[in-house]
Each structure stands twice: as structure tokens, then as C-alpha cells.
Design a protein around this motif. Structure first.
Motif, short mmCIF file in Angstrom:
data_model
loop_
_atom_site.label_atom_id
_atom_site.label_comp_id
_atom_site.label_asym_id
_atom_site.label_seq_id
_atom_site.Cartn_x
_atom_site.Cartn_y
_atom_site.Cartn_z
N SER A 14 -28.02 -63.51 -15.04
CA SER A 14 -28.60 -63.99 -13.79
C SER A 14 -30.12 -63.88 -13.88
CB SER A 14 -28.08 -63.16 -12.62
OG SER A 14 -28.71 -63.54 -11.42
N ASN A 59 -27.73 -68.78 -12.76
CA ASN A 59 -26.66 -67.98 -13.36
C ASN A 59 -26.07 -68.75 -14.52
OD1 ASN A 59 -26.21 -65.51 -11.59
ND2 ASN A 59 -26.24 -67.13 -10.08
N HIS A 1119 -24.22 -64.67 -4.30
CA HIS A 1119 -23.92 -65.49 -5.47
C HIS A 1119 -23.99 -66.96 -5.06
CE1 HIS A 1119 -22.24 -65.49 -9.57
NE2 HIS A 1119 -21.85 -66.70 -9.23
#
Length: 1584
Positions: A14, A59, A1119
């Protein structure tokens, strides 16, 4: 990280790109590219800025080992100029993973140009990088202040120990030659070609490839060569120290279809360098490095090819490569330096000497081969031992060309060896007809039990011996062995010196340390043979390093063969079995019998197949020089005769091919298997049917099977009679063979399932020894059970090995017969070994069952809990209707049981929940094993303490209240705190305004608590960095929660089911155990109700109605759920039947949303006890996706003594932002606590009341002070939960790893109490509207870009452009000041920028659509920065960029008063120059530098003030600015013609004018000549 022996792991990388600063270039449109392997992700492009702000998250999955050393590249590109590379930054993913917390947070990456290493820094990128593997949780560090993070030099993205200023360096990797390449080519075409054409030449076309820091270098290809010679060097240019720690060296086979790796080696730069004061740069060799990989077999498709790539542990020797490595620091200021970082390949001269070649001798004896997996079959089995290619069945024995092993070094090329195809077992020696035997004779296995075979060696033990030739680099191995021996001795020394006092212990330890290392230096320096000693050898000797980056002798491989197939292998490091005449230099396993377990190669060894032992061998190994081999049998157990292959005069020096033992001892082994705990759940019920299989030598026995338990108590003695062991008595006493215990789950159908394995060594008693203390009888011990790499429980057992003397078994200690005839022939553990028991009473609090799932598709309706411990137990009352009331009717039950006096030996307590169904059927719902009962043992306080508690309670409270309410210590009044203003005098007088109470809100408290608010700090609140229950022991002060498990357990190697998925419900209750009979103090403690036992004063478990108020503040690091890397989060709350989804108030495209909402829900405990707070991603089409959720057990909070229903504020107030939330006032809460704790009071004396600032303190303030110190109250005191915010992880089962975080808190109010007030308003602060007015007065010293065609003077057509960061579409330009000859520009021009601003976060809030197709507006928070640029206007071409400045409106240098005082140092030396904030100053005027100077005036006004005092843009109404008085230079050439003509003729076109004049004169002369020539000739002719 080192190459893993396991399977490749899955990782997620990430990267958050926050912003860039100081990018080198003019008027660029930068974009950042994140590249990992072959994956690339780009950020959005930012226009016209050198300091772009992104705050974008990327990501990327990474499903490989770190061995490939892929790097992370961050660089900026200018898309309008063909993607010009501005700079790049490389970092090894492994470096991030090895960093603390597996991440870098808010660090600045320094950009450099790979094409020009002399250019220096190209800018900085601020980013977060995290690498997450399975089971990792990334914690977000505490955010530092903005000022600290702006310190670029102090926050560079570098691992610890790496200097901030790194230099460029050249890495020279020299590749000389290779040996021992496998005789094969894995490409299909090559095999077809060989089969049809019949070519006999070598089928390998090798080359060497090196990967380092994202760059790839290759040598030339050597066609058809098993022993290629390159003599080339590959040169890498990279910064030093590098952020890529390892270099990957591969020998590859070139092929037209697909190149394949033959072997891989990793050079770890950290192990060949030292960064200390007396350190050295990375250096290696010249030295041979050994490469390991798949087997050297002739197969077209290699199933273990991954091993050749460096993934996993190699199972065979593949080749060895002669390499060296050197590093040279570059002087980038030198003009001769090559500025590019491209990899270069150059030739190097051959080297002739890398060490003297010596003849080595490897000898081994297989004393025992047992536990051979029966899956292999009953074909004959043999063992093959190889060292390098020597002893290999495929390659035959390899020996030097010269035919002798006793030659001096220096014959260079002759050191290369040829591969001679020989027989599988033997090859003639060269000096004394010595025959090498590398394999044991095939032998048919014999059945041990239903799982394993063993080989019937009995008295005759097969031997192997191999001669090999290697460069003599034993000193490296000796030094490593010395260091290992020193480490072992220091550890043993520290354990023996523990009882001594600390100061003498330290001195003695240091003296021992000094002695050992002086001995090491003496031994290491005594070797006078300097041949082959490299620089690294010398440096490592100085620093006493023990690792072996430079190899010498390859490792030894032992293969188990069956039916000519390789089944399993074992690897033995050569240094561990190397012999030396000095004991300290000898390997730890040299000349010793060692137990070796064989394993399956490559991927076969993963999962359940890898847990099974393929074979267990007792093997003796010895490696040394051939001339030292006289002592090679000295370490074997005595009592054997040698069997030689040859008979005759030369056979004396020949090693034996087998040993026949004539001396053997007979033993009886007694295995005392008492119990096990926390075993692996192998059945779908969540339980197992365990039994243990115990192996010793060729013997095997099993315990009885105990059904449905994870904590079996076998209490069984197993006797092994007539165990034959070979060797002397003393050797067997000191070092007996190991015992292997395997735990299995018995299944009614199919084979028993493996559950775990452990090892033990018995305590040995010889026939002439007395059976008695201190060694006998043996004590029970716990042994850790392992299933693969995971712990799988513990086993309590004891083992004793008793020698049977000449009188037979009569001399052995007697075995007590079975006391329980029901068990038949099973013997119990004897009395002297089994623990001493005492009678205990166990009280069980049955509270209720929660969250029970369906069992076999049927809901649980009438559950019951069964408690069992050591064969005794108790049952709860039956819950008649689980859905209506899941609590038990009878709260406390108790039973008595005999338990060991030693608390460590207490058996586990088993909790089982069964569902009572129709027709008398019982179904197991779930179970829980309480492995340790120590925390539930009641320990009464001593009498003295009890007397203090009972007598001094009232006094103590009174003293506390009086002390804390003293007028000098209590200063908590809002009026005095906020209404007073402060003044600071130092030079200029500055007055700082303070907010009064009306300016503060709940967010003031919140930001003050997390130390990011720049306002005055108000009454703070506690912000817990994790879940509240973690801070208070899960609120299990009296009510515990036991998870109930069902289903088969999972493990790391076979991910069947995580433990969380196995949870089928929860049992709430508690335990209390104590010895009986009960003492008088405990009788008094039990109180009046004997039925409740020790559980006095607990509330009833009747249903209760509660108002639950949930406050959701914000979430961070969510996320991404959408394809654009963002999410549209909203809140969903579920409690019982209440299900709230706040879908209409989703926040568009945010990963760090601020919700600021509260929800009221009515609930009934115990039915509605689990609160679920979820964050979903809103989608226009389709179902919404879960981002993360968290679950709270409200019931334990409600009943906890910590009073978690409503946090206690630090101050008492009846109005304002800090208003008291609890329906009970502090005095009422204190009175309630005193009543529940049976305390006298509270009493408020007159001495406690105080009066401050005309505000009388009431009893509420006194009571609140006592509540804040309630944990100091004896006996009943505990910490009461303060007003707080808790930080909870938002978990998503589909995306484990990076931890998403949410902040919230929960208040609970019983409905039978007074109703609480309204919820606190925590709605997000609305941004305040401001208007920034910027007046550009003048510019000076601006760069003159144009040349006047008439006058020739430098000039510029200047105009100024400005905008606020993030509002590029609102760019505003001044008018143009034409033809400025001095860089001076006069404008008097006003820019007006309205914007929304969040003062607490110091960010501008912008809401706009990302694109024309966006559904709604996205809110951005961007730092408040003003950009000013100066340009040169052009009519027919693009305008020219001249300079720029970016001012952070919260912190920028104060402008200079005059143009002369303005310099570039104002921007460069920010630390030495006073900084101002426009939000405090409101109006400021001055000069600022930007490749020139600009005089500007900045004025900030609120929207209301701006509306009252409107102004116009530019010079428009209202309040127009005066038109500047600019000099009229636009037609200067027309007003001064002579000056223009002089400039044209004398300056710009001088030589052209000269040429034209000369040409005109020539033409004039020629014209006159032509004109006058005819007349002149006529006169001559006519004679006139």
C-alpha cells in the motif's frame, strides 16, 4: 529477508502518495508513477506546479518472495513534454517489510535522475509505504505535527542506520567461471535435437544474470559448455548504502524458446560489509559460491524448477561459480565520471589462484533407519550421500584432471574438474586404490506399525565414504565453528553463573568473554597459509563475524532412494561435520551420532504431506582432509568390528564398508503418558478422538483412544521390553536416543489423522545405579506439540530408560499394578510419578449463552452447559427458550474434584454446550477448553490487610476528598480559564486572542486530546489508541466470555478455517476454585447467601431495557472500494432487530471520512447484546460493498465494575460544550458505588468546599474528584472509565491485513433510570467561508527574457498569475506591463479568492466533480497555499515562465519592507526568519522573492466582512485601485530614431553593414569602369 524454505507468500503493498516538494523544472505538470514488478499505477496530473498535492492511495498485490528484489519506483513525469523523467526513487520491498511495523509513515523520498548521477537532488515525495503479509496488522502511527513533518531532512524515507546523504557508487561484480553444471538441457528442442541428430557436445549454453536495484546485467553466452569461462565484470551504478540489500546471481541456460535458471545465489550486502567506525565497504571473493536447486536428473519437465529460481530450499547441488564483488564510491564532481546508471559489461583478466586444492574425505555410518513412511512401498531402500557432484549416481565421481590431490595452488585453470561418468557406487581412487562408496546397499524394509517401516540393520551398520577435491578454505569454516562454540559456552556459562551476585557475575562473564575471544584470535591467526585469503576474510577476522557469505565446501545431501527413485532428502551443512585437530574448530556434529529427519523435496513438503516424517535416521558423519582420516571412527559408539571391502596388505588404511557391533545393551523403556491439553481440533464437531503413538528405536506403542476431547488424560504407563541399543554403557547414559511422540485423531472411517508431534529424551538408569532421588523417579514435564510450524498443544509426560542387568528384570523397580480393573491391561502412571492431589471446590457462575449459530441447519432452542474437570463436573440448568431469554435460571453451581497441588499441572477445564432436542436427543453445539485455571483460583488477602480494609475505609475516603478539594489544588473553573487574556512582551507587543467558551465545541476537546488543534487547549478527553475492552481486560472483572468452537481447526500450511470462523457462540459466566475445607475468612467472604458461594453481590441476570447511544466520529485509512482508488463510505449499525443504514448521507470519494453522527437505539439485554458498526461503500448500481466492521459486546460493558455505561468527564459543568451527560450526578454515582461496595459514606465535610472566581464549588465537584481516584479505594476500588473516544479496527474478512480504523464511543442508559439529556452535537465542523484579497503592487528584478529588435535591449512583457492550491481553474492574471527594461513591473492589480476553510485542520475544503461523468461532488481537503507566478507575455508563441513562489498561508515568511531587503534567503532559511499566518495577522504587505521580487498585499476577510466591504477584481469598482504610472516604452524606437539606427548598425548588424558598403563600392567602381571604358578606348583608337 532470507530465501524462505516455504511456499511463496502473498503480500499487499500500500502506497499513499501525499505530496511532492522542490521538484526541479519549470512550469511542470507532474504525475507520480508507482511501479512494483510489472505493475504500474499513476496518480492524477497536477497542472503548473512544482509542489503538487495528491493524497492518493495505491494498493498493489505482491505474490512472490522478496528474493526477486523487485523495487518500488516513484517518479514524476511531465506529460506535455513527452513524459520527461524528473527523478526516481528505488526501494526494496523487503526493506519495507523488515522495517518496524512493516511500514514507512509520512516520510520524504529523495528523487534522483538515473540518467545523470551528477545532477543531485531532483525533489522530494512525501509518502506512506506499507507491506502486509498474512496475519500482519498495520498500525497507523501517532501523527506528528505538520511542522515536524515539513522537516524534510529529518524525515527522509530511509531505514535506520542509513545516512541522509548517500553517495553514488559503482558495484563491480566479476564473473570468472563455473563448474559442475548439470548434464542436461531442460528445453524440449535440445532433447529432440540430441535424440534425432545424435549430437554429443554439451547441451548447456550458460550465461550469468545478475539482478540488483531493479537493474539487470548479463554476461555473454558460452555455447555448449559444462565448465564455462567468462572473465567478465558487470558494473552497476547505484547510491550507497543501497536500499536494495541483496543481489541475485543466477546461472541460466540460453534457449531460443525459453531461458531457464540452472541455479540461484543471493549475495546479502549486509553480511559482506560493516558500517562501524572500523568498517569496510561490501567486498566478496574472489571465491566460489555454491548453488543449490532441483535434483540433477534427466527430465524434460522439472517439477522443482522453482528451487532453481531461489524459491525454497535447494534439494541438490547444482553448480558453483567463481565470483568477486567490489564497491567504489564515485566522486560526482569529477569531469571524467560517466553520468548514466546503465549497466555495463566489461572483460577482466583471468585469475589463476583461489586457494590450494586439497583431497577431502567424507565418512558416514547409518546406525538406524526407522519411521520410514509406508506410502513409499516395500521396495528395497538405500541412502545416497553426495558432497557437490562427488558421490552422485548421475554424475559419477568427479576428480581433478591432474590425477593427484596433493598439488600446490596456482595451477589456475587445472583446478577445473571434469565430469567422469562412473558407476553409481564406486570409482577407483588415484593414490592407494581407495574405492568410494556413496550409497548403502538396498535393503527391504520391515513393518514397524501401520504407519511406518524400518530397515533391519541390527548389528550390521552400513558405511559410506567419498573422496573429493576442494580449495582449502577450511579457515572460514573453522572461524564460524569457533564463534558457534563460543556462543554455546557463553550461554551455558550464563546459566551456571546465575546464582552468583550480579556484580561478580558481570565481571566473571566479561572475563570469560575476553578469554574466549582472545582464544579465537589466537586460533584464527595461527594459520600461516594465506593462499586464497580474500579481503573479506581479513576484515571479518577483525570484527569476529560468524556468517559465511564466502562458501568453500558444499553442503552434504543425503537422499533416500526406493526403486531408483528419489523419495526424501536431508541437508547437512559441511561446517557442522568438519574435523579439526583443535576441538574449538571442530563442527558441532563432527564425529557424533545425530538424529536426522528426512523430508519431501520442494512443494511436496508443504501441507499435510510435509508433516509426515519420511524417515528418521541415526547417522554418524565425519569430514576432513584425507591425510587426517586416522581419527574418523573415534566418535562412534564403541564395541564394533570393521568390515573392509578389500582383503590384503593395503586394506589396513581402507575405510570399512560396514560395522558389526558385538557390544549391545538391553533396556526397558517406561513411558508415563499422563495428559495433553489444547490439542488440534480434527473433527467437524470441534473436538478430537486423540491417541498417542510413541516411537523408540524400532519399537512403537499406542495409548488408548479418548473420545471427544481436546484435553485427554491418558494416565497410562507403556513399557517397552528388550530394547537393544549398541554401544558402551556410559555413552548411552549421557546421550540416549530420542523418543518421538505423535498424536493422532482416530476416525471411524479412514486413516487416523495426524495432529502433532513432539520429541523427548529419556532419563537413563544403568544396572549398577540406585533408583532413587534426585534423578528417579522422573518428574512429569510439559512438551510442546507441533503440527508443521504451528504449536498444536502440550503434552505432560515422563520417560525413563532402565538397563536390564545380568539378573534380568528382577533388578528393575517394580511396576504398580492397575488400580482400576475396568481399564483392563492398561497400566496407570505409578504413584511416585503422578502428581500429589488435593481436594478443590470449583464454583461455576452460569450467566447465559450468546450468538449461538445453527447446528446442522437447525437453530439451537434448549441449550445446556456441561462443565468437566478431571473426570468430575456439573451441569447448568436448561434454557427453555433460547430466543426469548438466553440466560440461565440458576446462577451458581459447584462441585468438588481432586487436583494436583502443583498449579502448573492442573488439568484443563472443559466447557461443552449441548442442545437438548426432542426424543431425548442431545447435539453438541460447541466447546471451550480453559487450559489454565490459575487466574480463577481464589487467594484471600492476609488478615492485616483485611483489618485495614474494614476499619479504615471511611477515614480514607474523607481524607481523599478533603485533600483533593483543597483551594490551592482545585482550579477548575471555566470563567477564570477562558475570559482572561494573555500578553507577551518581547520587542513588539503581541496580543494573542483566546477563545471564550462560546467559541469552543466538542471538536475542540477532541482535537486537543489528539494534539493537533492549534487553539487553546480546553478540557480534554481520553482518546484510546485501541479498543476500550483491551484497556480494561475485556471487561472481565467478574463476568468472563468463553468462545465456543466447532469445526475442524485450520493451520498456516493448510488454510481450512480460521479460528474466528470456528466460533459458533459464546458462554458467559465465571469460575472460582479454592481448596476445601474452607477457612473462616472465606466463610465470612461468602456472606449470607451460601448458594451464591464466592459470587456475592452480583446483579441478577433478568432482562433489562437499555437506551444505547452510539457516537461515530470518523474513519481513517479505509481500503479503496472503487476502481478510482476511492470509496463512498456510509455507516450501518445493527443491534438485535434494529438495523440502521445511513445510506443517504454517504461521503463521496473519501478514504478518511468524518461522520460526526450519533444514533439512539433501544435494546433489551441479554437478547440484544452485540453491537455491530459497519462501514459500507455506496454504489449507484449493484449492491453496496462492505469496507469493514467492528463488533462490541455491550453486556460486559454494562455490568462491568469499571462503569463503562457512560464515561466520567474531567470537569463538572451544567451547560456549554462540556455539559454533564450522565443522568446521575457525581454525588448520586458516588453514593451508588458506596452502597454496592458496602462502604460507609460518602460524607462531605465543610472543609472541602471551596470558592473560586465568585463561583461556589458544590458537592458535585467533590464527588467527581473521588470518582476520578476511585481505584485508590481499598478492597472495592477500580478505575472508572473516563470520558473517552475509542479507536477500533474495521475488519473485512475478504481483505485481511491493513488495519482500517474507526473512532467512536457508546453510552448506555437503563430505562428504569432518569432519562438522559439530548445527544451531544458532534456533527462535523462546517468550513468557514473566507475571502483572500491579494493586491499585486509591483515587481522588481524580474528576468528579462526578450531582446528588442530595434533597440537591442533586454526586456520582458511582465504579468503575474495567481491561484489557491486546488483551485487552478480560478487562475487570475494581472494586465501586462509591456517592455520592462529593468525587470520592474507596475500593476496595482487585485486578485479575489473566496474559499472554505477548516481552521482546526488548517485545510481548504473544495467540493467539485472529478469529471463530467461524476455522479456527485467530491470533497477535498488541501493545504492553504497561495501560488504566484511571473510570466513573459508573447503574442505569437506560448508565454514564457519566469518564476514562482508558493506561500503556505498558515506559515510563510514575513515580507520584506523594501525591495533591497528582499532576498532568496527568505525562502531558503525559513528557520531563521519569523513566520506569520494570514489567519492570525489578517493583513500583511511586503516583498517576496521568486526569481525576481514581487510586492504584494494579502488581506483575509470572513465572508460576512467581505460582503459588507465589497471590492472589485483588477482595478474595477467598488474601491478601484489607481492605474499604475508606467513609463511609455512601447514605441521607444520611434521617439529616439538615432538611438535605434545606432543600435541596428553598430550593434546588431555591424558586419552585415560593412559587407553591404564594401559590396556597393565595388559595384559603383565596376559601373563607372563599364561606363567610361568605351569612350576611353575610342579616344585611344582615334588618337584623339
Amino acid at each position: 529477508m532470507e530465501p524462505s524454505a516455504g511456499r511463496p507468500m502473498d503480500f499487499q503493498v500500500s502506497v499513499t502518495v501525499i505530496e511532492a516538494r522542490q521538484l526541479v523544472g519549470l512550469n511542470m505538470d507532474p504525475v507520480v508513477c508507482v511501479e512494483i514488478g510489472d505493475d504500474k499505477k499513476y496518480t492524477q496530473m497536477k497542472e503548473s506546479t512544482n509542489c503538487p498535492y495528491y493524497n492518493e492511495v495505491t494498493n498493489l498485490p505482491w505474490n512472490d518472495e522478496f528474493d526477486d528484489k523487485e523495487e518500488e519506483v516513484i517518479h514524476s513525469k511531465n506529460l506535455l513534454r513527452s513524459g520527461t523523467l524528473v527523478g526516481s526513487f528505488k526501494l526494496d520491498v523487503g526493506t519495507v517489510y523488515s522495517h518496524p511495523e512493516h511500514q514507512f509513515f509520512h516520510k520524504w523520498a529523495l528523487l534522483s535522475d538515473p540518467d545523470d548521477i551528477t545532477a543531485g537532488c531532483k525533489g522530494y515525495i512525501k509518502c506512506d509505504i506499507a507491506v502486509v503479509g498474512k496475519g500482519d496488522n498495520i498500525k497507523t502511527p501517532h501523527k506528528a505535527t505538520e511542522t515536524d513533518e515539513d522537516d524534510i531532512e529529518g524525515n527522509l524515507l530511509l531505514p535506520e542506520g542509513v545516512p541522509a546523504e548517500r553517495q553514488w557508487a559503482r558495484y563491480y561484480v566479476k564473473i570468472y567461471r563455473a563448474e559442475g553444471l548439470p548434464k542436461m538441457n531442460t528445453s524440449i528442442m535440445a532433447n529432440v535435437k540430441k535424440a534425432f541428430i545424435g549430437e554429443n557436445k554439451d547441451l548447456v549454453d550458460p550465461y550469468v544474470q545478475i539482478l540488483f536495484a531493479g537493474q539487470r546485467g548479463k554476461t555473454s553466452i558460452q555455447k555448449s559448455s559444462y565448465e564455462p569461462i567468462w572473465n567478465e565484470q558487470i558494473v552497476f551504478t547505484e547510491m550507497f548504502p543501497p536500499l536494495c540489500k541483496r543481489m541475485k546471481v543466477q546461472i541460466r541456460d540460453s534457449d531460443k524458446v525459453n531461458d531457464v535458471a540452472l541455479g540461484t545465489h543471493f549475495i546479502d550486502l549486509r553480511k559482506i560489509a560493516n558500517d562501524g567506525d572500523k568498517g569496510f565497504l561490501p567486498t566478496l571473493g574472489p571465491a566460489w559460491v555454491n548453488m543449490y536447486g532441483s535434483t540433477r536428473s534427466y527430465t524434460i519437465m522439472d517439477e522443482h524448477q522453482d528451487l532453481n529460481e531461489g524459491l525454497g530450499e535447494g534439494v541438490s547441488f547444482r553448480a558453483r561459480l567463481l565470483v568477486s564483488l567490489g564497491v567504489e564510491i564515485l566522486d560526482t564532481s569529477s569531469p571524467d565520471i560517466m553520468s548514466s546508471t546503465e549497466v555495463q559489461v566489461e572483460g577482466v583478466p583471468n585469475i589463476s589462484e583461489v586457494g590450494k586444492v586439497e583431497e577431502f574425505f567424507l565418512f558416514g555410518v547409518f546406525l538406524e533407519a526407522t519411521m520410514i513412511d509406508r506410502k513409499i512401498g516395500d521396495k528395497p531402500i538405500s541412502f545416497e550421500v553426495t558432497i557437490g557432484n562427488y558421490g552422485s549416481e548421475i554424475d559419477g565421481v568427479t576428480k581433478p584432471k591432474s590425477g593427484t590431490g596433493k598439488r600446490s595452488g596456482g595451477d589456475g585453470d587445472e583446478e577445473e574438474s571434469e565430469l567422469i561418468q562412473g558407476s553409481s557406487d564406486e570409482e577407483e581412487g588415484d593414490d592407494n586404490d581407495l574405492v568410494s562408496v556413496s550409497s548403502t546397499p538396498p535393503m527391504k524394509p520391515v513393518i514397524t506399525d501401520r504407519n511406518y517401516f524400518h530397515l533391519p540393520y541390527f548389528e550390521r551398520k552400513p558405511c559410506i565414504y567419498i573422496k573429493s577435491w576442494w580449495q582449502d578454505q577450511r579457515r572460514r569454516l573453522y572461524n564460524a565453528n569457533i564463534m558457534d562454540n563460543i556462543a554455546d559456552k557463553l550461554v551455558s556459562q550464563s546459566t551456571t553463573l546465575i546464582p552468583i551476585k550480579m556484580v561478580p557475575f558481570r565481571m566473571q562473564y566479561l572475563l570469560t568473554f575476553h578469554y574466549f575471544f582472545s582464544q579465537f584470535l589466537t586460533l584464527a591467526n595461527k594459520d600461516q597459509n594465506q593462499t586464497g585469503r580474500t579481503k573479506l576474510d581479513k576484515e571479518r577476522l577483525k570484527s569476529c563475524m560468524r556468517e559465511l557469505p564466502q562458501h568453500s565446501i558444499p553442503d552434504v545431501y543425503i537422499w533416500m532412494m526406493s526403486n531408483n527413485k528419489r523419495i526424501a532428502y536431508a541437508r547437512v551443512p559441511s561446517k557442522d561435520i568438519l574435523y579439526s585437530g583443535v576441538d574449538e574448530e571442530t563442527g558441532k556434529d563432527c564425529g557424533k551420532v545425530k538424529t536426522i529427519f528426512f523430508k519431501l523435496p520442494g512443494k511436496k513438503g508443504f501441507g499435510a504431506a510435509g508433516w509426515t516424517v519420511q524417515a528418521k535416521t541415526e547417522i554418524y558423519l565425519w569430514l576432513g582432509l584425507n591425510r587426517q582420516r586416522k581419527d574418523f571412527l573415534s566418535g562412534l559408539p564403541n564395541g564394533f568390528e570393521e568390515n573392509k571391502m578389500l582383503k590384503g596388505p593395503g586394506s589396513q588404511s581402507a575405510p570399512p564398508i560396514s560395522l558389526t557391533y558385538t557390544m549391545k545393551q538391553i533396556f526397558q523403556l517406561r513411558v508415563h503418558m499422563y495428559q495433553a491439553r489444547s490439542l488440534f481440533a480434527a473433527d467437524s464437531s470441534g473436538l478430537s478422538d486423540p491417541f498417542a503413538r510413541v516411537f523408540f528405536s524400532t519399537h512403537s506403542q499406542v495409548t488408548e483412544v479418548l473420545n471427544e476431547t481436546l484435553c485427554p488424560t491418558w494416565d497410562q504407563l507403556m513399557v517397552y521390553d528388550n530394547v537393544e541399543l549398541f554401544g558402551e554403557v556410559g555413552e548411552l547414559r549421557d546421550d540416549p536416543p530420542i523418543i518421538v511422540i505423535e498424536i493422532y485423531d482416530q476416525d471411524t472411517v479412514g486413516k487416523a489423522e495426524f495432529m502433532g508431534r513432539t520429541f523427548a529424551k529419556p532419563i537413563t538408569k544403568m544396572a549398577d545405579e540406585h533408583y532413587g532421588p534426585p534423578r528417579f523417579p522422573p518428574q512429569l514435564e510439559y512438551y510442546q506439540i507441533y503440527r508443521g510450524n504451528c504449536a498444536a498443544g502440550e503434552m505432560l509426560a515422563a520417560f525413563e530408560l532402565l538397563q536390564i542387568g545380568p539378573h534380568g528384570k528382577a533388578d528393575l523397580p517394580p511396576i504398580d499394578g492397575p488400580t482400576d480393573m475396568d481399564r483392563g491391561p492398561i497400566l496407570p502412571v505409578p504413584l511416585g510419578i503422578r502428581p500429589v492431589l488435593s481436594k478443590y471446590r470449583i464454583e461455576v457462575l452460569f450467566w447465559g449463552l450468546r450468538d449461538l449459530k445453527r447446528v446442522n441447519l437447525v437453530a439451537v432452542d434448549r441449550p445446556r452447559v456441561d462443565i468437566e474437570c478431571a473426570g468430575k463436573g456439573v451441569q447448568s440448568s436448561l434454557i427453555q427458550n433460547y430466543k426469548k431469554n438466553p440466560n440461565f435460571g440458576t446462577l451458581v453451581k459447584m462441585f468438588e474434584v481432586d487436583l494436583p497441588e502443583n498449579e502448573l499441572l492442573h488439568p484443563p477445564l472443559n466447557i461443552r454446550v449441548v442442545d437438548c432436542r426432542a426424543f431425548g436427543r442431545y447435539t453438541l453445539v460447541g466447546n471451550h477448553a480453559v487450559t489454565t485455571l490459575r487466574k480463577f483460583i481464589y487467594r484471600a488477602a492476609d488478615k492485616h490487610a483485611n483489618n485495614l480494609n474494614t476499619q479504615g475505609t471511611h477515614t480514607h475516603i474523607h481524607a481523599r476528598t478533603h485533600t483533593h478539594m483543597h483551594p490551592h489544588t482545585h482550579k477548575s473553573t471555566h470563567t477564570s480559564l477562558w475570559k482572561k487574556k494573555k500578553r507577551k512582551k518581547g520587542g513588539d507587543e503581541v496580543e494573542e486572542e483566546e477563545f471564550d467558551e462560546s467559541m469552543l465545541d466538542w471538536w475542540s476537546k477532541y482535537f486537543a486530546s489528539i494534539e493537533t488543534l492549534m487553539e487553546v487547549r480546553p478540557s480534554g478527553k481520553m482518546v484510546y489508541p485501541k479498543e476500550l475492552e483491551n484497556e480494561f481486560d475485556n471487561f472481565e472483572d467478574w463476568l468472563h466470555t468463553f468462545n465456543l468452537f466447532r469445526g475442524k481447526a485450520g493451520d498456516d500450511d493448510d488454510q481450512n478455517m480460521a479460528d474466528e470462523d470456528r466460533i459458533i457462540g459464546k458462554f458467559k459466566g465465571s469460575l472460582c476454585m479454592y481448596k476445601v475445607p474452607v477457612s473462616d475468612e472465606m466463610q465470612r467472604e461468602m456472606g449470607f447467601d451460601s448458594n451464591m458461594g464466592m459470587f456475592q453481590n452480583i446483579p441478577t441476570n433478568d432482562p433489562i431495557n437499555v437506551l444505547v447511544r452510539v457516537y461515530i466520529i470518523r474513519a481513517t485509512d479505509l481500503h479503496p472500494a472503487d476502481i478510482n482508488g476511492k470509496a463512498d463510505p456510509y455507516i450501518a449499525i445493527k443491534l438485535g432487530k434494529s438495523d440502521i443504514k445511513d445510506k443517504d448521507n454517504y461521503i463521496s470519494k473519501q478514504l478518511n471520512p468524518i461522520f460526526g453522527k450519533s444514533f439512539d437505539i433501544e435494546a433489551t439485554f441479554p437478547i440484544d447484546s452485540t453491537l455491530t458498526v459497519s462501514v459500507y461503500d455506496w454504489d449507484l448500481v449493484g449492491t453496496d460493498d462492505l469496507i469493514g466492521e467492528t463488533k462490541l459486546d455491550l453486556e460486559n460493558r454494562y455490568y462491568s465494575k469499571h462503569r463503562a455505561i457512560c464515561g466520567i468527564p474531567s470537569k463538572y459543568a451544567i451547560h456549554g460544550y462540556n455539559v454533564w451527560r450522565d443522568p446521575l450526578k457525581p454525588t448520586q454515582i458516588l453514593a451508588k458505588l458506596c452502597k454496592e461496595g458496602k462502604l460507609d459514606g460518602p460524607h462531605y465535610g465543610p472543609g472541602g468546599r471551596v470558592k473560586v472566581a465568585n463561583r461556589k464549588q458544590t458537592d458535585e465537584h467533590l464527588a467527581l474528584t473521588v470518582l476520578k481516584h476511585w481505584e485508590d479505594i481499598p478492597r472495592v476500588g477500580c478505575k472508572l472509565i473516563p470520558e473517552h473516544v475509542e479507536t477500533r479496527p474495521l475488519l473485512n474478512p475478504d481483505k485481511p491485513g491493513i488495519e482500517q480504523v474507526g473512532q467512536m464511543w457508546v453510552d448506555m442508559f437503563p430505562k428504569d433510570m432518569p432519562a438522559p439529556g439530548p445527544a451531544i452535537d458532534i456533527s462535523p465542523r462546517k468550513p468557514k467561508k473566507f475571502e483572500l484579497r491579494v493586491i499585486i503592487w509591483n515587481t522588481d528584478e524580474v528576468i528579462l527574457e526578450d531582446d528588442d529588435i530595434f533597440t537591442g535591449e533586454k526586456s520582458s512583457d511582465i504579468f503575474v498569475r495567481g491561484w489557491l492550491k486546488g483551485q487552478q481553474e480560478d487562475k487570475q492574471d494581472t494586465d501586462v506591463h509591456y517592455h520592462s527594461l529593468t525587470g520592474e513591473g507596475l500593476f496595482n492589480w487585485r486578485f479575489i479568492y473566496p474559499f472554505d476553510y477548516l481552521q482546526a485542520e488548517e485545510k481548504i475544503v473544495i467540493s467539485k466533480k472529478e469529471s463530467m461523468f461524476a455522479w456527485d461532488e467530491t470533497e477535498y481537503k488541501i493545504p492553504a497555499r497561495l501560488n504566484l507566478q511571473v510570466w513573459d507575455a508573447d503574442h505569437f508563441s506560448a508565454d514564457d515562465f519566469l518564476g514562482a513562489i508558493e506561500l503556505d498561508l498558515n506559515r510563510f515568511p514575513r515580507g520584506a519592507k523594501t525591495a533591497k531587503q528582499c532576498s532568496i534567503n527568505m525562502v531558503l532559511n525559513e528557520k531563521d526568519i519569523p513566520m506569520v499566518s494570514i489567519f492570525k495577522q489578517m493583513r500583511i504587505k511586503g516583498w517576496w522573492p521568486f526569481l525576481g521580487k514581487v510586492e504584494a498585499e494579502l488581506q483575509l476577510m470572513t465572508a460576512e466582512e467581505a460582503e459588507k466591504n465589497p471590492v472589485g477584481e483588477g482595478r474595477n469598482e467598488p474601491e478601484p485601485l489607481e492605474k499604475p504610472n508606467r513609463p511609455d516604452t512601447a514605441f521607444l524606437w520611434f521617439l529616439m530614431p538615432f538611438k535605434a539606427i545606432k543600435n541596428l548598425i553598430c550593434n546588431q548588424y555591424f558586419w552585415l553593414t560593412v559587407k553591404l558598403v564594401v559590396a556597393l563600392l565595388l559595384v559603383l567602381v565596376l559601373g563607372l569602369f563599364i561606363y567610361s571604358m568605351p569612350g576611353y578606348m575610342a579616344k585611344k583608337l582615334m588618337g584623339v
